[in-house]
Scaffold this motif. Structure first.
Motif, PDB file in Angstrom:
ATOM      1  N   ILE A  76       0.837  -1.209   0.000  1.00  0.00           N
ATOM      2  CA  ILE A  76       0.000   0.000   0.000  1.00  0.00           C
ATOM      3  C   ILE A  76       0.867   1.252   0.000  1.00  0.00           C
ATOM      4  O   ILE A  76       0.589   2.219  -0.730  1.00  0.00           O
ATOM      5  CB  ILE A  76      -0.946  -0.019   1.209  1.00  0.00           C
ATOM      6  CG1 ILE A  76      -1.937  -1.186   1.087  1.00  0.00           C
ATOM      7  CG2 ILE A  76      -1.690   1.303   1.338  1.00  0.00           C
ATOM      8  CD1 ILE A  76      -2.816  -1.371   2.299  1.00  0.00           C
ATOM      9  N   ALA A  77       1.936   1.245   0.793  1.00  0.00           N
ATOM     10  CA  ALA A  77       2.818   2.412   0.862  1.00  0.00           C
ATOM     11  C   ALA A  77       3.487   2.672  -0.484  1.00  0.00           C
ATOM     12  O   ALA A  77       3.575   3.826  -0.933  1.00  0.00           O
ATOM     13  CB  ALA A  77       3.872   2.209   1.951  1.00  0.00           C
ATOM     14  N   ALA A  78       3.949   1.613  -1.136  1.00  0.00           N
ATOM     15  CA  ALA A  78       4.618   1.784  -2.426  1.00  0.00           C
ATOM     16  C   ALA A  78       3.663   2.327  -3.478  1.00  0.00           C
ATOM     17  O   ALA A  78       4.017   3.235  -4.252  1.00  0.00           O
ATOM     18  CB  ALA A  78       5.211   0.450  -2.889  1.00  0.00           C
ATOM     19  N   LEU A  79       2.450   1.805  -3.518  1.00  0.00           N
ATOM     20  CA  LEU A  79       1.477   2.277  -4.495  1.00  0.00           C
ATOM     21  C   LEU A  79       1.123   3.743  -4.250  1.00  0.00           C
ATOM     22  O   LEU A  79       1.059   4.549  -5.201  1.00  0.00           O
ATOM     23  CB  LEU A  79       0.215   1.413  -4.430  1.00  0.00           C
ATOM     24  CG  LEU A  79      -0.905   1.765  -5.409  1.00  0.00           C
ATOM     25  CD1 LEU A  79      -0.424   1.649  -6.846  1.00  0.00           C
ATOM     26  CD2 LEU A  79      -2.126   0.873  -5.176  1.00  0.00           C
ATOM     27  N   GLY A  80       0.929   4.112  -2.994  1.00  0.00           N
ATOM     28  CA  GLY A  80       0.572   5.493  -2.691  1.00  0.00           C
ATOM     29  C   GLY A  80       1.698   6.472  -2.954  1.00  0.00           C
ATOM     30  O   GLY A  80       1.489   7.534  -3.574  1.00  0.00           O
ATOM     31  N   LEU A  81       2.910   6.137  -2.522  1.00  0.00           N
ATOM     32  CA  LEU A  81       4.041   7.055  -2.679  1.00  0.00           C
ATOM     33  C   LEU A  81       4.423   7.239  -4.145  1.00  0.00           C
ATOM     34  O   LEU A  81       4.671   8.364  -4.603  1.00  0.00           O
ATOM     35  CB  LEU A  81       5.239   6.539  -1.882  1.00  0.00           C
ATOM     36  CG  LEU A  81       5.130   6.639  -0.358  1.00  0.00           C
ATOM     37  CD1 LEU A  81       6.301   5.933   0.314  1.00  0.00           C
ATOM     38  CD2 LEU A  81       5.077   8.098   0.072  1.00  0.00           C
ATOM     39  N   THR A  82       4.474   6.142  -4.890  1.00  0.00           N
ATOM     40  CA  THR A  82       4.863   6.265  -6.299  1.00  0.00           C
ATOM     41  C   THR A  82       3.802   7.002  -7.114  1.00  0.00           C
ATOM     42  O   THR A  82       4.128   7.746  -8.041  1.00  0.00           O
ATOM     43  CB  THR A  82       5.122   4.880  -6.912  1.00  0.00           C
ATOM     44  OG1 THR A  82       3.964   4.047  -6.732  1.00  0.00           O
ATOM     45  CG2 THR A  82       6.317   4.209  -6.267  1.00  0.00           C
ATOM     46  N   SER A  83       2.548   6.814  -6.775  1.00  0.00           N
ATOM     47  CA  SER A  83       1.488   7.534  -7.487  1.00  0.00           C
ATOM     48  C   SER A  83       1.531   9.025  -7.164  1.00  0.00           C
ATOM     49  O   SER A  83       1.300   9.869  -8.043  1.00  0.00           O
ATOM     50  CB  SER A  83       0.108   6.960  -7.106  1.00  0.00           C
ATOM     51  OG  SER A  83      -0.004   5.618  -7.497  1.00  0.00           O
ATOM     52  N   PHE A  84       1.852   9.366  -5.908  1.00  0.00           N
ATOM     53  CA  PHE A  84       1.875  10.771  -5.507  1.00  0.00           C
ATOM     54  C   PHE A  84       3.061  11.511  -6.129  1.00  0.00           C
ATOM     55  O   PHE A  84       2.917  12.644  -6.602  1.00  0.00           O
ATOM     56  CB  PHE A  84       1.938  10.866  -3.981  1.00  0.00           C
ATOM     57  CG  PHE A  84       1.955  12.273  -3.466  1.00  0.00           C
ATOM     58  CD1 PHE A  84       0.786  13.023  -3.406  1.00  0.00           C
ATOM     59  CD2 PHE A  84       3.142  12.855  -3.043  1.00  0.00           C
ATOM     60  CE1 PHE A  84       0.808  14.332  -2.940  1.00  0.00           C
ATOM     61  CE2 PHE A  84       3.176  14.152  -2.572  1.00  0.00           C
ATOM     62  CZ  PHE A  84       2.002  14.896  -2.519  1.00  0.00           C
ATOM     63  N   PHE A  85       4.231  10.895  -6.136  1.00  0.00           N
ATOM     64  CA  PHE A  85       5.436  11.570  -6.619  1.00  0.00           C
ATOM     65  C   PHE A  85       5.700  11.348  -8.105  1.00  0.00           C
ATOM     66  O   PHE A  85       6.673  11.879  -8.642  1.00  0.00           O
ATOM     67  CB  PHE A  85       6.657  11.097  -5.826  1.00  0.00           C
ATOM     68  CG  PHE A  85       6.689  11.602  -4.415  1.00  0.00           C
ATOM     69  CD1 PHE A  85       6.972  12.928  -4.145  1.00  0.00           C
ATOM     70  CD2 PHE A  85       6.413  10.747  -3.356  1.00  0.00           C
ATOM     71  CE1 PHE A  85       6.991  13.400  -2.838  1.00  0.00           C
ATOM     72  CE2 PHE A  85       6.424  11.203  -2.049  1.00  0.00           C
ATOM     73  CZ  PHE A  85       6.722  12.545  -1.787  1.00  0.00           C
ATOM     74  N   TYR A  86       4.863  10.566  -8.763  1.00  0.00           N
ATOM     75  CA  TYR A  86       5.069  10.288 -10.182  1.00  0.00           C
ATOM     76  C   TYR A  86       4.966  11.569 -11.007  1.00  0.00           C
ATOM     77  O   TYR A  86       4.008  12.334 -10.884  1.00  0.00           O
ATOM     78  CB  TYR A  86       4.035   9.264 -10.659  1.00  0.00           C
ATOM     79  CG  TYR A  86       4.027   9.048 -12.146  1.00  0.00           C
ATOM     80  CD1 TYR A  86       5.142   8.561 -12.807  1.00  0.00           C
ATOM     81  CD2 TYR A  86       2.879   9.323 -12.894  1.00  0.00           C
ATOM     82  CE1 TYR A  86       5.125   8.345 -14.170  1.00  0.00           C
ATOM     83  CE2 TYR A  86       2.856   9.115 -14.259  1.00  0.00           C
ATOM     84  CZ  TYR A  86       3.983   8.627 -14.895  1.00  0.00           C
ATOM     85  OH  TYR A  86       3.967   8.428 -16.245  1.00  0.00           O
ATOM     86  N   ASP A  87       5.975  11.791 -11.838  1.00  0.00           N
ATOM     87  CA  ASP A  87       6.026  12.964 -12.709  1.00  0.00           C
ATOM     88  C   ASP A  87       5.796  12.495 -14.144  1.00  0.00           C
ATOM     89  O   ASP A  87       6.656  11.859 -14.746  1.00  0.00           O
ATOM     90  CB  ASP A  87       7.379  13.663 -12.584  1.00  0.00           C
ATOM     91  CG  ASP A  87       7.476  14.936 -13.419  1.00  0.00           C
ATOM     92  OD1 ASP A  87       6.477  15.280 -14.095  1.00  0.00           O
ATOM     93  OD2 ASP A  87       8.542  15.580 -13.402  1.00  0.00           O
ATOM     94  N   ARG A  88       4.630  12.813 -14.668  1.00  0.00           N
ATOM     95  CA  ARG A  88       4.269  12.328 -16.000  1.00  0.00           C
ATOM     96  C   ARG A  88       5.223  12.850 -17.084  1.00  0.00           C
ATOM     97  O   ARG A  88       5.447  12.190 -18.097  1.00  0.00           O
ATOM     98  CB  ARG A  88       2.832  12.746 -16.332  1.00  0.00           C
ATOM     99  CG  ARG A  88       2.273  12.131 -17.599  1.00  0.00           C
ATOM    100  CD  ARG A  88       0.881  12.680 -17.873  1.00  0.00           C
ATOM    101  NE  ARG A  88      -0.050  12.329 -16.818  1.00  0.00           N
ATOM    102  CZ  ARG A  88      -0.737  11.193 -16.803  1.00  0.00           C
ATOM    103  NH1 ARG A  88      -0.587  10.316 -17.773  1.00  0.00           N
ATOM    104  NH2 ARG A  88      -1.575  10.952 -15.807  1.00  0.00           N
ATOM    105  N   GLY A  89       5.816  14.007 -16.849  1.00  0.00           N
ATOM    106  CA  GLY A  89       6.688  14.589 -17.870  1.00  0.00           C
ATOM    107  C   GLY A  89       8.100  14.048 -17.869  1.00  0.00           C
ATOM    108  O   GLY A  89       8.875  14.335 -18.784  1.00  0.00           O
TER     109      GLY A  89
END
Length: 351
Positions: free
Chosen positions: A145-158
């Protein structure tokens, strides 16, 4: 002859009906399946060489990630620790590897970041499951759960890697071999590293002092402690190092297999790795054979979708690897029952 003697005589292995025939042993079934598979591959290669080569290459590509995750779970379970957090370790490590490589412009730095992240997450799992004696299933779920939440929050689409991606390295004349040349001997570096790790870990687990101690703390940690093995320390070490293998898998996924990062890109492969570990009987070579099987189903469904083989929604075709996983694990009894380590999932307290 007395009745007691007769009873003893009738209890010999040759007379017992419950002793399996040598023709029904797991080894014989595995050998038969291997022969059939090789024959099918040669037949398809003769019919359509390019398509067969593409499927085999996809098989090795998918199997590499699965076997790295399986080895991660294997070291943990042989030590008595259940790790269902491999999915989260894959995802977080892939994010770290992708981000570090895109910022530094170096794939090597990206791999170091991915492995370091895997080691850190392995240590966190050990801290929860070994140090705090938290329920091991809950500890692994927390990582996911932590990995999914953190990577989704900090993911930079550009952010992107551009042309930065590991390329295939030919191993001389071996790459020109028919059928297996391109699939096995014309691969990027991390694939070769994974194959080396499979062999090395197999030898270490089954032939080294570390491997015997690891088995001991997974089977009977109390007895292991009486002969001087520090159970807590070794479990910490093993689960942490196992996280490094998952970290390498995440780096492989982002920098070699896909070449980018996206939200939830692991797509359940961490859970498939657990099935590979179980089907491979918790041995590295067995896990790689199982990974090739599951990788083949993944590569096959990819070709089905690419060629529009079936006129059905793509989601149903994409279910193929997971449906096969359920069937194979459910039918694993045909290959002989496998006993879990006796202390698997049980916290150990120093007395």
């Amino acid at each position: 002859m007395s009745s007691t003697a007769m009873d003893r005589g009738s209890n010999t292995p040759e007379d017992r009906s419950d002793v399996p025939s040598r023709w029904t042993t797991p080894r014989v079934w595995s050998l038969a399946a291997a022969v059939v598979l090789v024959a099918l591959v040669w037949g398809f290669y003769a019919w359509d060489g390019a398509q067969t080569t593409a499927v085999l290459s996809g098989t090795v590509r998918a199997a590499t990630l699965l076997v790295l995750g399986a080895m991660c779970g294997m070291i943990g379970e042989r030590s008595g620790i259940v790790n269902i957090g491999i999915e989260g370790q894959f995802l977080m490590s892939a994010f770290a590897a992708f981000t570090a490589a895109s910022i530094s412009g170096s794939l090597f730095v990206g791999v170091l970041a991915g492995v370091s992240t895997g080691l850190a997450m392995g240590w966190m799992l050990a801290a929860m499951a070994v140090g705090l004696r938290t329920d091991q299933i809950i500890a692994g779920t927390v990582l996911n759960i932590a990995a999914l939440g953190l990577t989704s929050f900090f993911y930079d689409r550009g952010r992107s890697l551009g042309q930065l991606k590991y390329q295939a390295v030919e191993l001389g004349p071996l790459a020109d071999l028919p059928v297996v040349g391109t699939a096995l001997f014309n691969r990027p570096p991390l694939t070769y590293l994974a194959l080396i790790l499979v062999v090395v870990l197999h030898v270490l687990l089954l032939r080294s002092v570390w491997g015997m101690r690891t088995t001991a703390i997974g089977e009977h940690p109390g007895a292991a402690a009486t002969v001087g093995i520090d159970v807590i320390r070794l479990r910490y070490l093993n689960v942490t190092l196992a996280g490094g293998l998952a970290g390498l898998g995440g780096a492989y996924l982002a920098l070699e297999s896909v070449g980018t990062f996206s939200r939830a890109m692991t797509g359940g492969r961490g859970f498939l790795a657990l099935a590979v570990m179980i089907f491979g009987r918790r041995t590295p070579l067995g896990a790689y054979a199982a990974a090739l099987f599951f990788g083949f189903t993944t590569a096959l469904q990819g070709q089905f979708q690419l060629n529009d083989t079936f006129d059905i929604p793509s989601q149903f075709v994409g279910m193929l690897p997971f449906v096969v996983t359920i069937i194979v694990v459910a039918a694993a009894g045909l290959f002989g029952r496998m006993r879990d380590p006796a202390a698997l999932g049980q916290p150990y307290e120093v007395r």
